[in-house]
Design a protein around this motif. Sequence first.
Motif, short mmCIF file in Angstrom:
data_model
loop_
_atom_site.label_atom_id
_atom_site.label_comp_id
_atom_site.label_asym_id
_atom_site.label_seq_id
_atom_site.Cartn_x
_atom_site.Cartn_y
_atom_site.Cartn_z
N VAL A 93 0.84 -1.20 0.00
CA VAL A 93 0.00 0.00 0.00
C VAL A 93 0.88 1.25 0.00
CG1 VAL A 93 -1.60 1.37 1.39
CG2 VAL A 93 -2.02 -1.08 1.04
N ALA A 94 1.92 1.26 0.82
CA ALA A 94 2.83 2.41 0.86
C ALA A 94 3.50 2.63 -0.49
CB ALA A 94 3.87 2.22 1.97
N LEU A 95 3.96 1.55 -1.12
CA LEU A 95 4.59 1.66 -2.42
C LEU A 95 3.58 2.13 -3.48
CD1 LEU A 95 6.86 -1.54 -2.47
CD2 LEU A 95 7.54 0.83 -2.04
N GLY A 96 2.33 1.65 -3.35
CA GLY A 96 1.31 2.06 -4.30
C GLY A 96 1.02 3.54 -4.24
N LEU A 97 1.01 4.09 -3.03
CA LEU A 97 0.81 5.53 -2.87
C LEU A 97 1.96 6.32 -3.48
CD1 LEU A 97 -0.58 5.60 0.79
CD2 LEU A 97 -1.88 5.90 -1.34
N ALA A 149 24.63 -5.37 -0.57
CA ALA A 149 23.66 -5.02 -1.60
C ALA A 149 23.25 -3.55 -1.57
CB ALA A 149 22.41 -5.89 -1.44
N VAL A 150 23.59 -2.84 -0.49
CA VAL A 150 23.13 -1.45 -0.34
C VAL A 150 23.49 -0.57 -1.54
CG1 VAL A 150 23.59 0.67 0.95
CG2 VAL A 150 22.90 -1.41 2.15
N PRO A 151 24.69 -0.72 -2.16
CA PRO A 151 25.01 0.17 -3.29
C PRO A 151 24.00 0.13 -4.42
CG PRO A 151 26.99 -0.94 -2.53
CD PRO A 151 25.85 -1.56 -1.79
N VAL A 152 23.27 -0.95 -4.59
CA VAL A 152 22.30 -0.98 -5.68
C VAL A 152 21.16 -0.01 -5.46
CG1 VAL A 152 20.68 -2.74 -4.88
CG2 VAL A 152 21.22 -2.60 -7.31
N LEU A 153 20.95 0.44 -4.22
CA LEU A 153 19.89 1.39 -3.92
C LEU A 153 20.30 2.83 -4.23
CD1 LEU A 153 18.81 -0.05 -0.45
CD2 LEU A 153 17.74 -0.49 -2.66
N ARG A 172 14.56 6.44 -10.84
CA ARG A 172 14.33 6.26 -9.40
C ARG A 172 12.90 5.82 -9.14
NH1 ARG A 172 16.58 8.42 -4.68
NH2 ARG A 172 15.11 8.74 -2.98
N ARG A 173 11.94 6.43 -9.81
CA ARG A 173 10.53 6.12 -9.61
C ARG A 173 10.19 4.72 -10.10
NH1 ARG A 173 6.10 9.17 -8.52
NH2 ARG A 173 4.08 8.44 -9.27
N ARG A 174 10.87 4.25 -11.15
CA ARG A 174 10.59 2.93 -11.71
C ARG A 174 11.26 1.81 -10.92
NH1 ARG A 174 12.97 1.77 -15.91
NH2 ARG A 174 11.55 0.21 -16.77
N VAL A 175 12.49 2.03 -10.53
CA VAL A 175 13.33 0.95 -10.02
C VAL A 175 13.31 0.85 -8.50
CG1 VAL A 175 15.69 0.05 -9.90
CG2 VAL A 175 14.82 1.02 -12.05
N LEU A 176 13.40 1.99 -7.83
CA LEU A 176 13.61 1.97 -6.38
C LEU A 176 12.50 1.26 -5.61
CD1 LEU A 176 16.06 2.85 -4.90
CD2 LEU A 176 14.94 4.99 -4.29
N PRO A 177 11.21 1.41 -5.96
CA PRO A 177 10.18 0.67 -5.20
C PRO A 177 10.39 -0.84 -5.22
CG PRO A 177 9.17 2.37 -6.56
CD PRO A 177 10.61 2.31 -6.96
N VAL A 178 10.84 -1.37 -6.34
CA VAL A 178 11.09 -2.81 -6.43
C VAL A 178 12.27 -3.21 -5.55
CG1 VAL A 178 11.67 -4.71 -7.98
CG2 VAL A 178 10.15 -2.88 -8.76
N LEU A 179 13.33 -2.42 -5.60
CA LEU A 179 14.52 -2.74 -4.80
C LEU A 179 14.21 -2.66 -3.31
CD1 LEU A 179 17.27 -0.81 -6.82
CD2 LEU A 179 16.48 -3.16 -7.09
N VAL A 180 13.41 -1.69 -2.92
CA VAL A 180 13.04 -1.56 -1.50
C VAL A 180 12.21 -2.76 -1.06
CG1 VAL A 180 11.65 -0.22 0.12
CG2 VAL A 180 13.20 0.95 -1.44
N LEU A 181 11.24 -3.17 -1.88
CA LEU A 181 10.43 -4.32 -1.52
C LEU A 181 11.28 -5.58 -1.39
CD1 LEU A 181 7.75 -5.71 -1.00
CD2 LEU A 181 7.38 -5.84 -3.47
N VAL A 182 12.20 -5.80 -2.34
CA VAL A 182 13.07 -6.97 -2.26
C VAL A 182 13.94 -6.91 -1.00
CG1 VAL A 182 14.98 -8.19 -3.37
CG2 VAL A 182 13.08 -7.35 -4.75
N ALA A 183 14.47 -5.73 -0.69
CA ALA A 183 15.32 -5.60 0.50
C ALA A 183 14.54 -5.90 1.77
CB ALA A 183 15.89 -4.18 0.56
N ALA A 189 17.87 -14.83 2.99
CA ALA A 189 18.89 -13.93 2.46
C ALA A 189 18.98 -13.98 0.94
CB ALA A 189 20.25 -14.27 3.07
N ALA A 190 18.27 -14.90 0.30
CA ALA A 190 18.23 -14.93 -1.17
C ALA A 190 17.78 -13.58 -1.72
CB ALA A 190 17.30 -16.04 -1.65
N ALA A 191 16.92 -12.88 -0.99
CA ALA A 191 16.46 -11.57 -1.45
C ALA A 191 17.63 -10.59 -1.52
CB ALA A 191 15.37 -11.04 -0.52
N TRP A 192 18.52 -10.66 -0.55
CA TRP A 192 19.67 -9.76 -0.57
C TRP A 192 20.70 -10.22 -1.60
CZ3 TRP A 192 19.76 -9.94 5.47
CH2 TRP A 192 18.69 -9.16 5.94
N VAL A 193 20.84 -11.53 -1.78
CA VAL A 193 21.70 -12.03 -2.86
C VAL A 193 21.16 -11.54 -4.21
CG1 VAL A 193 22.52 -14.10 -4.04
CG2 VAL A 193 22.48 -14.04 -1.55
#
Length: 594
Positions: free
Chosen positions: A194-198, A336-340, A348-359, A381-385
């Motif tokens: 919901v937060a990402l959707g907003l 994995a933090v550098p990918v953010l 940023r608007r396209r990619v970052l929500p996905v990376l945050v959810l995976v993290a 930890a597969a999500a961080w890999v």
Amino acid sequence: MAEAAAQHDVGRSARVPLVVAGVVSVGLLVLLLGSAWRGLDPIDESYVLRLVRHPRSSVAAGEVYLFPFLLHPLLALCGNDVGLFRLVGDLVVGAVAAGCFVEGARLVASRPQRLALAVGALTTAAAAQLVFLLEVRVLSYRSLALVGLLLAAWGVARVQRGRPLGGGALLGAGACLVFVAKPTSAVALLLVVVALGLWVRPPLRSLLTAAGALLAGSVLVLALARMTPGDAGRYLAGGLDVVRRTGAYPSVPQLLGLGPVDVVALLFAVPLVVVLGAWLVGRRHADDGATRVDAIVAPLLVLVGVGTAWLAVGLLSGSTNGYRTLGVGVVLLGLAVPVLRGWTGEQRRRVLPVLVLVALVPYLYAVGSNRELLTTTGQTAAAWVLLVGLLVVRSAGPVAGPGPQVVDDLPPVAPGLLVAACSCVVLMVAPLWWDGPRSAQVSRADRPVGILDGTLDVTPEAAAVLGPLHEVARRGGIDDRTPVVDLTGTQASVALALGGPPLGRAHFYTSWNGGVDSARAALGRVPCTERARAWLVVPASGTPSLAEAWSADWARVAEAYVVAHRYTGYAATAGTEHLVLRPGPGVAAALGCG
């Protein structure tokens, strides 16, 4: 042209560490898939198998999840062969993790480099197998929760790539699967989505498709469970009451995954961090010799990972605490933090929500668990890999979407991070193979024993106990309608080998302070006539741990049972005599059945 050449050079310099990462990942997958028919956890995995084999046995008492009804048909399709069921679970989890990675790679890079894409998918698939390391190596609420969370992330990534219908369907299916596995994690996922959707304002079509997939999945699960929504609500409420009585969740922070952290577990990460730091320094001063540094340090990281694994097992396996090395998984988040970083504007608007959810996937998984936070995040930890792999893809190919095609401050060591992640996987997988006497001890499992309708190789000690039980069940006429109840809280594998369904819950824990009260509440919801038909597993001397939950006057009730089999326990109960009791003609009267 210059930018393209620079990207090509990054990819070429990454070849050595990527190839090493790919080889290690393939080796891990072969090791895990090849061990599918070896070993059997005597408690957790055994009771999960009983629950999946007989999901309706818990309807009267209730459970806190619905996953057994979903997995029961799959186990039946596998011919009730535990090894095949494990293998299918390994492949499903690995495939979903790899698919999520590939979708993410196409989001962060317009043309992902083939080697980086293949190795990232393999490493993520191998890391996903960590979810099977805490005793339960078959599909269960743990692995299904991870699959659901990754499916949800996959769906969000697909929506962000401009495919709202397919993305919405994956998101809805993933959310449904998470709820079926762990309702607490489903609530946490809902809040994040919901937060990402907003934030990103997804297309209405994707939201409608997600809702439709969620509804369709819910209808399917209810149909398999033969329940109405009201029935399912009462089932889950009953299970929540039974679990609450155990005292397994003493505080709200622990329920939110915020319990004490085992800092000692992080010490096993030190050797990997030291070598990785040396690699960073070496690369910074190597100039044109970066590839030579990679060729030296990449294999060294793998050797350090394996060596640390052996050290950890040597220190922890005596007490069967090898799982504590899962704490190393949190280091992968730092890698994995550098990918953010570095995304600007529309990227940023396209990619970052996905990376945050995976993290956040490991934390979402931890919500509602009674395990320590470092352990649960290490399991997932597969999500961080996956994020580390996306960092590699981002460094090796043009960035997708409008905006700058070369991101500033991208660490040139990104390909090496994938090897570091792979080394951590080696470190965390080792306890499965070599852990102590209370584990499955896969390395010593070489004696075939019939379990359900298939065969598993188990340790000699386990085979001596489980091997004769098939004949005991045959002589006693135990079938799918003959309940078997373990009143010790430690003999789930014995009850599984006997073959009958459980009563109340699939397993009653005696390790929690409220174990007896919880068992009493669950068994009290079962008709007395059903309890009177049950076979019991009890200690040969003394009073069973759960005797009070079975009867207020155990000494009198015990006299109505007949000893059908005697055996000496193994694993946690090695050297302890146990009995398998068959109900005699006077059990119903002794229990007070009307």
